[in-house]
Design a protein around this motif. Structure first.
Motif, PDB file in Angstrom:
ATOM      1  N   PHE A 131      -9.294-114.928  45.680  1.00  0.00           N
ATOM      2  CA  PHE A 131      -9.429-113.904  44.644  1.00  0.00           C
ATOM      3  C   PHE A 131      -9.972-114.529  43.352  1.00  0.00           C
ATOM      4  O   PHE A 131     -10.898-113.998  42.721  1.00  0.00           O
ATOM      5  CB  PHE A 131      -8.086-113.240  44.385  1.00  0.00           C
ATOM      6  N   GLY A 132      -9.390-115.676  42.971  1.00  0.00           N
ATOM      7  CA  GLY A 132      -9.851-116.350  41.764  1.00  0.00           C
ATOM      8  C   GLY A 132     -11.298-116.766  41.864  1.00  0.00           C
ATOM      9  O   GLY A 132     -12.087-116.591  40.917  1.00  0.00           O
ATOM     10  N   LEU A 133     -11.696-117.295  43.022  1.00  0.00           N
ATOM     11  CA  LEU A 133     -13.077-117.707  43.227  1.00  0.00           C
ATOM     12  C   LEU A 133     -14.012-116.505  43.205  1.00  0.00           C
ATOM     13  O   LEU A 133     -15.091-116.544  42.589  1.00  0.00           O
ATOM     14  CB  LEU A 133     -13.210-118.445  44.564  1.00  0.00           C
ATOM     15  N   GLY A 134     -13.584-115.426  43.865  1.00  0.00           N
ATOM     16  CA  GLY A 134     -14.422-114.222  43.927  1.00  0.00           C
ATOM     17  C   GLY A 134     -14.660-113.617  42.557  1.00  0.00           C
ATOM     18  O   GLY A 134     -15.774-113.179  42.244  1.00  0.00           O
ATOM     19  N   VAL A 135     -13.619-113.596  41.728  1.00  0.00           N
ATOM     20  CA  VAL A 135     -13.754-113.050  40.366  1.00  0.00           C
ATOM     21  C   VAL A 135     -14.637-113.971  39.522  1.00  0.00           C
ATOM     22  O   VAL A 135     -15.481-113.513  38.749  1.00  0.00           O
ATOM     23  CB  VAL A 135     -12.368-112.875  39.716  1.00  0.00           C
ATOM     24  N   VAL A 145     -12.309-110.437  50.943  1.00  0.00           N
ATOM     25  CA  VAL A 145     -11.559-111.335  51.829  1.00  0.00           C
ATOM     26  C   VAL A 145     -10.153-111.556  51.285  1.00  0.00           C
ATOM     27  O   VAL A 145      -9.164-111.527  52.022  1.00  0.00           O
ATOM     28  CB  VAL A 145     -12.304-112.685  51.975  1.00  0.00           C
ATOM     29  N   ALA A 146     -10.056-111.766  49.968  1.00  0.00           N
ATOM     30  CA  ALA A 146      -8.745-111.955  49.337  1.00  0.00           C
ATOM     31  C   ALA A 146      -7.873-110.715  49.513  1.00  0.00           C
ATOM     32  O   ALA A 146      -6.681-110.809  49.835  1.00  0.00           O
ATOM     33  CB  ALA A 146      -8.923-112.272  47.853  1.00  0.00           C
ATOM     34  N   TYR A 147      -8.482-109.547  49.315  1.00  0.00           N
ATOM     35  CA  TYR A 147      -7.752-108.282  49.478  1.00  0.00           C
ATOM     36  C   TYR A 147      -7.218-108.161  50.899  1.00  0.00           C
ATOM     37  O   TYR A 147      -6.050-107.796  51.110  1.00  0.00           O
ATOM     38  CB  TYR A 147      -8.676-107.112  49.152  1.00  0.00           C
ATOM     39  N   ALA A 148      -8.057-108.472  51.886  1.00  0.00           N
ATOM     40  CA  ALA A 148      -7.629-108.401  53.282  1.00  0.00           C
ATOM     41  C   ALA A 148      -6.503-109.395  53.556  1.00  0.00           C
ATOM     42  O   ALA A 148      -5.558-109.100  54.297  1.00  0.00           O
ATOM     43  CB  ALA A 148      -8.818-108.673  54.205  1.00  0.00           C
ATOM     44  N   ALA A 149      -6.582-110.579  52.939  1.00  0.00           N
ATOM     45  CA  ALA A 149      -5.541-111.593  53.119  1.00  0.00           C
ATOM     46  C   ALA A 149      -4.203-111.096  52.573  1.00  0.00           C
ATOM     47  O   ALA A 149      -3.156-111.265  53.220  1.00  0.00           O
ATOM     48  CB  ALA A 149      -5.947-112.891  52.432  1.00  0.00           C
ATOM     49  N   PHE A 150      -4.232-110.482  51.378  1.00  0.00           N
ATOM     50  CA  PHE A 150      -2.996-109.938  50.803  1.00  0.00           C
ATOM     51  C   PHE A 150      -2.423-108.857  51.719  1.00  0.00           C
ATOM     52  O   PHE A 150      -1.213-108.816  51.974  1.00  0.00           O
ATOM     53  CB  PHE A 150      -3.267-109.352  49.415  1.00  0.00           C
ATOM     54  N   ARG A 356      -2.771-104.369  44.000  1.00  0.00           N
ATOM     55  CA  ARG A 356      -3.063-103.460  42.879  1.00  0.00           C
ATOM     56  C   ARG A 356      -4.052-104.099  41.914  1.00  0.00           C
ATOM     57  O   ARG A 356      -4.966-103.436  41.401  1.00  0.00           O
ATOM     58  CB  ARG A 356      -1.760-103.117  42.147  1.00  0.00           C
ATOM     59  N   LEU A 357      -3.916-105.422  41.677  1.00  0.00           N
ATOM     60  CA  LEU A 357      -4.802-106.119  40.753  1.00  0.00           C
ATOM     61  C   LEU A 357      -6.244-106.115  41.268  1.00  0.00           C
ATOM     62  O   LEU A 357      -7.179-105.975  40.479  1.00  0.00           O
ATOM     63  CB  LEU A 357      -4.313-107.562  40.562  1.00  0.00           C
ATOM     64  N   VAL A 358      -6.405-106.266  42.570  1.00  0.00           N
ATOM     65  CA  VAL A 358      -7.766-106.224  43.149  1.00  0.00           C
ATOM     66  C   VAL A 358      -8.421-104.887  42.839  1.00  0.00           C
ATOM     67  O   VAL A 358      -9.599-104.817  42.475  1.00  0.00           O
ATOM     68  CB  VAL A 358      -7.715-106.469  44.669  1.00  0.00           C
ATOM     69  N   HIS A 359      -7.655-103.803  42.972  1.00  0.00           N
ATOM     70  CA  HIS A 359      -8.192-102.476  42.668  1.00  0.00           C
ATOM     71  C   HIS A 359      -8.562-102.344  41.188  1.00  0.00           C
ATOM     72  O   HIS A 359      -9.576-101.722  40.833  1.00  0.00           O
ATOM     73  CB  HIS A 359      -7.186-101.395  43.051  1.00  0.00           C
ATOM     74  N   GLN A 360      -7.733-102.952  40.322  1.00  0.00           N
ATOM     75  CA  GLN A 360      -7.994-102.863  38.889  1.00  0.00           C
ATOM     76  C   GLN A 360      -9.250-103.644  38.480  1.00  0.00           C
ATOM     77  O   GLN A 360      -9.990-103.221  37.603  1.00  0.00           O
ATOM     78  CB  GLN A 360      -6.779-103.380  38.111  1.00  0.00           C
TER      79      GLN A 360
END
Length: 364
Positions: A131-135, A145-150, A356-360
């Motif tokens: 997630f950090g890398l993607g952002v 990928v991070a979202y799917a992992a969560f 939720r943070l990914v959605h935000q």
């Protein structure tokens, strides 16, 4: 002049058959790869899983998902190594995830829970890193990928065996299994896609049947185990006294007492002392585990003449019922239950927050 947009080429199911045919035709190569160290099977199954996922999603996403699953499984491997339990390398199963096999089973619920929670913890760390890398590089694919992992780690925390949450529950409270039994049906209903619903329904049904067998069908069933042991008893004095020696098929119940050694070589082991007062026989034997003794019976008498005298070969059968092995497995100190409970709840809440943070963030 307007350029015509190329339509994405649909991947035909025939390609799947072609791929399998190629694998089969290269059977010797596959066999050699599987024998190449302990990770041959893991590597091949990983590439097969990436290929399978690539039929439903872009290749970078497929690779990312398999990497996240690998990180999750390595969490289990690391936890097992910490506990000194040997495990196999992860083997990937397309659309179901991956698994490791235990070469030696945990002996208590706390160890099982420790190994169970290792996967979601490291899997969550992997998701946060993605997630950090993607952002940071503004990559929708990596954030996805991070979202799917969560999401996958959260599903794994459902308190249902054989999911990780079901294993963690063993060291928190088995009442969570009831929550998993009810919540699992609700989860299946909201999954949406019928294939996913079918897969999880099979997992849920196996879990429900296992609970039924343990706590309903066989709840009052008492297992009785029989073991035999043989003694040679010096019996010259019986001949001198004119005692009528029993025949080979003579049987009788023997008197017995039992206790557990508190020190010495047999420390912690249960001893049974059996006696036949009529001939002055007394024998000692260890039981294989702590048990309730049901019966001690002489089942055979052999006459043995040796250079140093006359002996009776006494074969004795001991019937016993093991003491609550299953219940002892789930005996966990209160402080340990609290630690696992807090870690379990904290992990669930953190994964919900990250979803939720990914959605935000709104990159995907």
């Amino acid at each position: 002049m307007e350029e015509k947009k190329k339509q994405p080429r649909k991947k035909s199911p025939l390609a799947l058959g072609g791929f399998i045919a190629v694998l089969l035709s290269q059977g010797k190569l596959l066999l050699a790869a599987l024998k190449f160290g302990k990770v041959g099977g893991a590597i091949i199954s990983m590439f097969v899983t990436i290929w399978a996922y690539a039929f439903l999603a872009p290749l970078p996403f497929a690779i990312g998902i398999v990497v996240m699953i690998l990180i999750h499984e390595l969490g289990h491997v690391l936890a097992a190594k910490i506990k000194g339990l040997p495990v196999s390398a992860p083997v990937f199963i397309p659309f179901l995830g991956a698994l490791i096999t235990m070469k030696k089973n945990p002996t208590d619920a706390a160890t099982e829970a420790f190994i169970g929670i290792g996967g979601p913890i490291l899997g969550t760390v992997g998701g946060v890193a993605a997630f950090g890398l993607g952002v940071y590089i503004d990559s929708p694919v990596i954030v996805s990928v991070a979202y799917a992992a969560f999401y996958l780690n959260l599903i794994n925390l459902l308190p249902i065996h054989p999911l990780d949450g079901g294993r963690i529950s063993t060291a928190v409270t088995r009442w969570l299994w009831i929550l998993g039994l009810i919540g699992g049906l609700v989860f299946i209903f909201y999954l949406g896609h019928y294939v996913n619903q079918l897969i999880f329904f099979v997992i849920w049904a196996m879990f429900a049947w296992d609970l039924y067998k343990k706590y309903v069908k066989y709840r009052k069933h008492e297992e009785v185990v029989s073991v035999s042991t043989r003694f040679e008893f010096a019996a010259d004095h019986l001949l001198q006294q004119g005692y009528m020696i029993p025949g080979e098929n003579h049987t009788r119940d023997l008197e017995y007492t039992t206790y557990s050694d508190l020190q010495g070589a047999g420390e912690g082991r249960q001893v049974i002392v059996m006696s036949w007062l009529g001939i002055g026989f007394e024998g000692h034997a260890y039981l294989p585990q702590q048990s309730t003794v049901k019966r001690v019976q002489l089942v055979k008498v052999e006459r043995v003449q040796k250079e140093n005298g006359f002996f009776l070969g006494l074969q004795v059968q001991v019937d016993f019922s093991p003491l609550g092995i299953q219940e002892r497995y789930y005996e966990v100190p209160a402080s340990t239950r609290w630690k696992f409970g807090i870690a379990y709840l904290g992990l669930v809440l953190f994964l919900l927050y990250m979803i939720r943070l990914v959605h935000q963030v709104g990159i995907i």
